[in-house]
Motif scaffolding. Structure first.
Motif, short mmCIF file in Angstrom:
data_model
loop_
_atom_site.label_atom_id
_atom_site.label_comp_id
_atom_site.label_asym_id
_atom_site.label_seq_id
_atom_site.Cartn_x
_atom_site.Cartn_y
_atom_site.Cartn_z
N THR A 288 0.85 -1.19 0.00
CA THR A 288 0.00 0.00 0.00
C THR A 288 0.88 1.24 0.00
O THR A 288 2.08 1.16 0.31
N PRO A 289 0.32 2.41 -0.34
CA PRO A 289 1.11 3.65 -0.26
C PRO A 289 1.68 3.87 1.13
O PRO A 289 2.80 4.38 1.28
N GLU A 290 0.92 3.45 2.17
CA GLU A 290 1.42 3.60 3.55
C GLU A 290 2.63 2.71 3.78
O GLU A 290 3.60 3.13 4.43
N ALA A 291 2.58 1.47 3.23
CA ALA A 291 3.71 0.55 3.40
C ALA A 291 4.94 1.05 2.65
O ALA A 291 6.06 0.93 3.14
N VAL A 292 4.73 1.61 1.47
CA VAL A 292 5.86 2.17 0.70
C VAL A 292 6.57 3.25 1.50
O VAL A 292 7.81 3.30 1.58
N SER A 298 10.85 0.24 -2.75
CA SER A 298 11.19 0.77 -4.08
C SER A 298 10.15 0.39 -5.13
O SER A 298 10.33 0.69 -6.30
N THR A 299 9.09 -0.31 -4.72
CA THR A 299 8.05 -0.72 -5.66
C THR A 299 6.68 -0.53 -5.02
O THR A 299 6.55 -0.55 -3.79
N SER A 300 5.67 -0.35 -5.84
CA SER A 300 4.31 -0.15 -5.32
C SER A 300 3.41 -1.36 -5.57
O SER A 300 2.23 -1.32 -5.26
N GLN A 301 3.97 -2.44 -6.13
CA GLN A 301 3.18 -3.63 -6.41
C GLN A 301 3.92 -4.87 -5.92
O GLN A 301 5.15 -4.94 -5.98
N ASP A 323 11.13 -9.35 2.37
CA ASP A 323 11.16 -9.65 0.93
C ASP A 323 9.84 -9.24 0.29
O ASP A 323 8.79 -9.26 0.93
N ILE A 324 9.91 -8.91 -0.99
CA ILE A 324 8.70 -8.57 -1.75
C ILE A 324 8.54 -9.58 -2.87
O ILE A 324 9.42 -9.73 -3.72
#
Length: 465
Positions: A288-292, A298-301, A323-324
């Motif tokens: 989410t934008p909050e998590a970013v 460095s990524t939004s997805q 990890d993402i």
């Protein structure tokens, strides 16, 4: 003077001819081009000036003919010995009777009578009646069901039935034409057309209990539940299951369980008697934008890993907190429902290739899915495991998990070991994933209320504060 007059006449004649030629060739061409819709003009906005004709050559008749005879009407009938209320007393007297609890659709998937439908269509039925498109009626038996995905498998005693083959729902594309086949409003053999509007749609909007539906704008109404969503080749790519509507009728949004998930559940029920659920072994959520902002991502997805379960395939493969997850096998992971939808089509022991982003670098790790066998609840001092259909039937339970071990000396072991927990904090429990969700989502200061059936089948309740 005569020469001047001659030159003037020639000049006027030349100008007239030039102007006439311009009017004749250029303005007529411009007018004709404008009339033909081809007038050109400069623009800073990209414009497609091709002569393409937009439309579709899709022919739905073959797909409709292939599928309409393989979609059935399903009646959920309750049989009772005596009147349950004043209305049944006036209708049936003291003799009891039969009452229609609900109706929906079903999809024949084998020529010998196996039928997929929604769990909510057949839940609580004493008898199930199935009517084919040719008006033949059969009694059906429930082979198994999975309330979490709302899929059930029933069977009728028949042969050489029309059936719909499964397609690959992972290959379904946004904008692809689809048909919804079912019995809306008890109208037999209705076919509607639309497109796939979205994939991996989660109606819960919660990552701790994700769903993964195909969204379509093909008209689906009450009675369509359990019917078929097919592509123009007549392949089953979804089981219609829900609509989003304040009125209860179609308003443009409808949802189907992807065929890959439905097929896996059906195969599990037929082979093992219950659903074999593989887990990756992580807890996390969509980015989410909050998590970013909070984690400086460095990524939004993708799916952010918040915890790796000890002893799981994820831990053994080397996945770590932070990890993402960007991709599993060939499936792009943009949100948690992408991940849960794909894992839902797999079994324990299956191996998947997970692409992650760690500290800005991409890595690929092979993870073997494991089966969540048991779950400990330290706050109340018990360990639970998934209950088999026989264990549920023994205590007349429709749902629940089994207490298989007592971790606290203060609890009565003889009464609790073998008991079935049906609710925690007023939420129905179907498996140990549900238990984990409820326990981890509560605040530590909140009480825990356990509703269970003891070893004698008597309903009990205990509260831990």
């Amino acid at each position: 003077m005569k020469k001047i007059a001659t030159l003037l006449f020639v000049s006027i004649l030349g100008g007239a001819l030039t102007l006439g030629s311009y009017k004749l060739f250029f303005e007529e061409t411009a007018i004709q081009a404008a009339q033909n819709g081809k007038a050109q003009q400069q623009s800073f906005i990209p414009v497609n000036n091709s002569n393409s004709v937009y439309g579709t050559n899709a022919d739905f008749t073959e797909a409709a003919e292939k599928t309409v005879h393989a979609v059935v009407h399903v009646k959920n009938v309750a049989v009772f010995k005596g009147p349950r209320n004043i209305w049944e007393y006036y209708q049936y007297g003291n003799n009891g009777g039969r009452a229609l609890q609900g109706a929906g659709s079903g999809v024949i998937i084998t020529p010998d009578g196996y039928i997929v439908t929604n769990n909510h269509v057949i839940e609580g039925a004493s008898e199930i009646e199935v009517t084919l498109n040719n008006n033949k009626t059969y009694k059906a038996e429930v082979i198994g069901s999975d309330p979490q995905t709302d899929i059930a498998l029933i069977k009728v005693d028949a042969e050489d039935l029309d059936y719909i083959p499964f397609g690959d729902s992972d290959n379904a594309q946004l904008g692809e034409w689809v048909l919804a086949v079912g019995n809306p409003f008890n109208l037999k053999s209705t076919v509607t057309a639309g497109i796939i509007s979205a994939k991996a749609r989660d109606l819960n909007a919660r990552d701790n209990s994700p769903q993964s539906f195909i969204q379509t704008d093909a008209a689906i109404n009450p009675g369509n539940s359990g019917g078929a969503l097919v592509n123009i080749n007549g392949e089953l790519i979804g089981i219609n299951t829900a609509i989003s509507s304040p009125s209860g009728s179609y308003i443009g949004y409808a949802f189907a369980v992807p065929s890959n998930i439905a097929r896996k559940i059906v195969e599990d029920i037929m082979e093992y008697g219950d659903v074999q659920k593989g887990i990756l072994g992580i807890r996390g959520g969509s980015i989410t934008p909050e998590a970013v902002k909070e984690y400086g991502l460095s990524t939004s997805q993708g799916v952010y890993i918040g915890m790796v379960r000890p002893g799981s395939g994820a831990e053994k493969a080397g996945l770590e907190q932070g990890d993402i997850i960007r991709q599993i096998d060939n499936i792009k992971i943009k949100k948690f429902s992408d991940l849960s939808g794909y894992i839902g089509s797999k079994r324990p022991g299956d191996e998947v290739l997970v692409k992650i982003l760690r500290d800005g670098n991409e890595k690929e790790l092979k993870v073997m899915l494991t089966k969540l066998e048991s779950y400990r609840i330290p706050a109340i001092g018990v360990e639970v495991s998934n209950a088999t259909s026989e264990e549920l039937k023994l205590l007349n339970a429709n749902n629940g998990v089994k207490i298989n071990q007592i971790l606290s000396e203060n609890l009565p072991e003889a009464e609790l070991v073998g008991a079935i927990i049906t609710e925690i904090n007023n939420k129905k429990i179907y498996n140990i994933q549900d238990v984990e969700e409820v326990i981890l989502s509560r605040r530590s200061s909140d009480p825990i209320v356990i509703t269970y059936l003891d070893t004698k089948g008597e309903k009990q309740r205990m509260i831990w504060r």
